[in-house]
Design an enzyme around this catalytic site. Structure first.
Site, PDB file in Angstrom:
ATOM      1  N   ASP A  94       0.795  -1.229   0.000  1.00 35.12           N
ATOM      2  CA  ASP A  94       0.000   0.000   0.000  1.00 35.12           C
ATOM      3  C   ASP A  94       0.828   1.280   0.000  1.00 35.12           C
ATOM      4  OD1 ASP A  94       0.973  -0.339   2.585  1.00 35.12           O
ATOM      5  OD2 ASP A  94      -0.772   0.576   3.508  1.00 35.12           O
ATOM      6  N   GLU A  95       2.102   1.192  -0.350  1.00 36.66           N
ATOM      7  CA  GLU A  95       2.944   2.385  -0.259  1.00 36.66           C
ATOM      8  C   GLU A  95       4.097   2.300  -1.247  1.00 36.66           C
ATOM      9  OE1 GLU A  95       4.730   5.094   3.399  1.00 36.66           O
ATOM     10  OE2 GLU A  95       4.465   2.937   3.685  1.00 36.66           O
TER      11      GLU A  95
END
Length: 347
Positions: A94-95
Site C-alpha cells: 500500500d505504499e
C-alpha cells in the site's frame, strides 16, 4: 493508501462503512493487521493484540484478511503509478516512492501529478490515498503521513528545516520505538534536539545509522528511488483464533499460506531456493525449520510440499500451535536470469 486493508473491506461490504473495523485476529486472540479510522479513534492500531483492541473498542468488528484481494488492488494502483513514471519503488502493498522529475506526461509540477494520482485511485478503486511531495524521500514520507486520511502535503525546500526541527522524534521515518525511547533518554525529543548532536556522538550511540540520523535532522537525504529494489524474502504468517493440535488443521493452514507466498512471488517474477517454516506455540515459544535446494521453485504446490515436510521433520509439533508462517528466500528474479540453451553432443 489510507488504512488499506480495512478500507478495502469497508468498500466491499457496505455494512462495515462508518464502523470500527479490525482486519485480522478475533476477540479472543491474534494480532490486528489493520484498523479503520473509526477504530483508531479508540487506540486500535496494527500490531496491537486483538484482545486489547477489543477491550479498547467493545464494538470493534473483526474481519478475516483477504490478501489475494489486497494484492490485486495493489497491482491496480501500481499500474496507475507506472502511467506517470517507471521510477516506482514499492515499500509494501500500500505504499511506494515515485520520482516524477522526468515523467511520462511532461508535467513540471509534482503536486499536480500527485493530485491526479489520488483522484485516479479514487475513481478506479473507490479508495483514498495520501500523498507527500518533496525534494527527497525522507520528507516525502513525512508528508504522506501528515493530514491523513485523503491528505496532501507539499514540503518545499524553504519549509523543510523548520518542519523537521519541530517534529517529534518518534515521527521520524527510520526511527523506531526502541531507538526513539533511547533518544528520549538522551534528551533528544524533537528534530531540533537531534540537530544539536554532533555526528560522531550519533555514530557512537547508534552505529552507522547515526550518520543517517545526522543528515535527516538537517532535512538531507540523497537516496534515489530504486525501481528494482531487491527483496531478500517473501513470506506470510497467521495467528489462529484457536490453537491447532491436529496435523490436518495445520496442513490446511500451510496450504493457504503457500498460496499467498506463491502469489507474491508471481507478482515479483521471483523464484526461491529456500523455504523457512515458523512455528509459535501456545506459550509464545517458537522455532524455525529451513530447507535449501539446488533447484528453484515458485509454485504453491512446491512451497506447500516443502513446508509440510518441515512440519513433520524432525517431528510434528508436540504442543498446541498458535501461529504458522512460511517464508521463501534465496530469491532469483526473472530480469536477473540468463537465457539457457541446450548443448548438443555428437555421439
Amino acid at each position: 493508501m489510507d488504512a488499506f486493508f480495512a478500507s478495502v473491506e469497508q468498500r466491499d461490504n457496505p455494512a462495515l462503512r462508518g464502523k470500527p473495523v479490525a482486519v485480522g485476529g478475533s476477540r479472543e486472540r491474534g494480532v490486528v493487521a489493520a484498523a479503520s479510522y473509526e477504530a483508531r479513534k479508540f487506540g486500535v492500531h496494527s500490531a496491537l493484540s486483538s484482545k486489547i483492541a477489543a477491550q479498547r473498542c467493545p464494538q470493534l468488528i473483526f474481519v478475516k484478511p483477504r490478501f489475494e484481494v489486497y494484492s490485486a488492488v495493489s497491482r491496480q494502483i501500481r499500474e496507475i503509478f507506472h502511467s506517470y513514471t517507471d521510477l516506482v519503488e514499492p515499500l509494501s502493498l500500500d505504499e511506494a516512492y515515485l520520482d516524477v522529475t522526468e515523467n511520462k506526461i511532461g508535467m513540471p509540477s509534482a503536486s499536480i501529478i500527485a493530485k491526479e494520482i489520488k483522484q485516479r485511485i479514487w475513481e478506479e478503486t473507490g479508495l483514498t490515498a495520501s500523498a507527500g511531495v518533496s525534494f527527497n524521500k525522507f520528507l516525502a514520507k513525512i508528508g504522506s503521513d501528515m493530514n491523513k486520511p485523503n491528505g496532501f502535503t507539499l514540503i518545499t525546500p524553504d519549509m523543510a528545516e523548520e518542519l523537521v526541527a519541530g517534529l517529534m522524534i518518534e515521527k521520524f521515518h527510520g526511527i523506531g520505538k526502541v531507538t526513539a525511547a533511547k533518544m528520549q533518554g538522551m534528551g533528544i525529543v524533537t528534530g531540533a534536539d537531534l540537530r544539536e548532536r554532533p555526528e560522531d556522538e550519533l555514530v557512537r550511540n547508534f552505529g552507522k545509522v547515526g550518520r543517517y540520523y545526522y543528515r535527516i535532522a538537517r532535512a538531507q537525504d540523497d537516496r534515489e528511488v530504486q525501481p528494482h529494489r531487491i527483496r531478500k524474502s517473501i513470506g506470510s504468517e497467521r495467528t489462529f483464533d484457536v490453537d491447532l493440535t491436529e496435523e490436518q488443521d495445520m496442513l490446511e493452514r500451510l496450504e493457504e499460506l503457500a498460496k499467498e507466498v506463491s502469489i507474491d512471488m508471481a507478482r515479483l517474477q521471483a523464484t526461491a531456493k529456500t523455504v523457512t517454516l515458523k512455528i509459535k506455540y501456545f506459550d509464545f515459544t517458537q522455532n524455525t525449520r529451513s530447507k535449501t535446494f539446488l533447484s528453484e521453485f515458485s509454485s504453491a504446490d512446491a512451497i506447500y510440499t516443502i513446508a509440510r515436510d518441515l512440519l513433520r521433520t524432525p517431528q510434528l509439533p508436540h504442543q498446541p500451535v498458535r501461529l504458522l508462517g512460511i517464508t521463501a528466500s534465496s530469491l532469483l528474479y526473472q530480469h536477473d536470469k540468463m537465457e539457457g540453451y541446450q548443448l548438443t553432443l555428437d555421439l
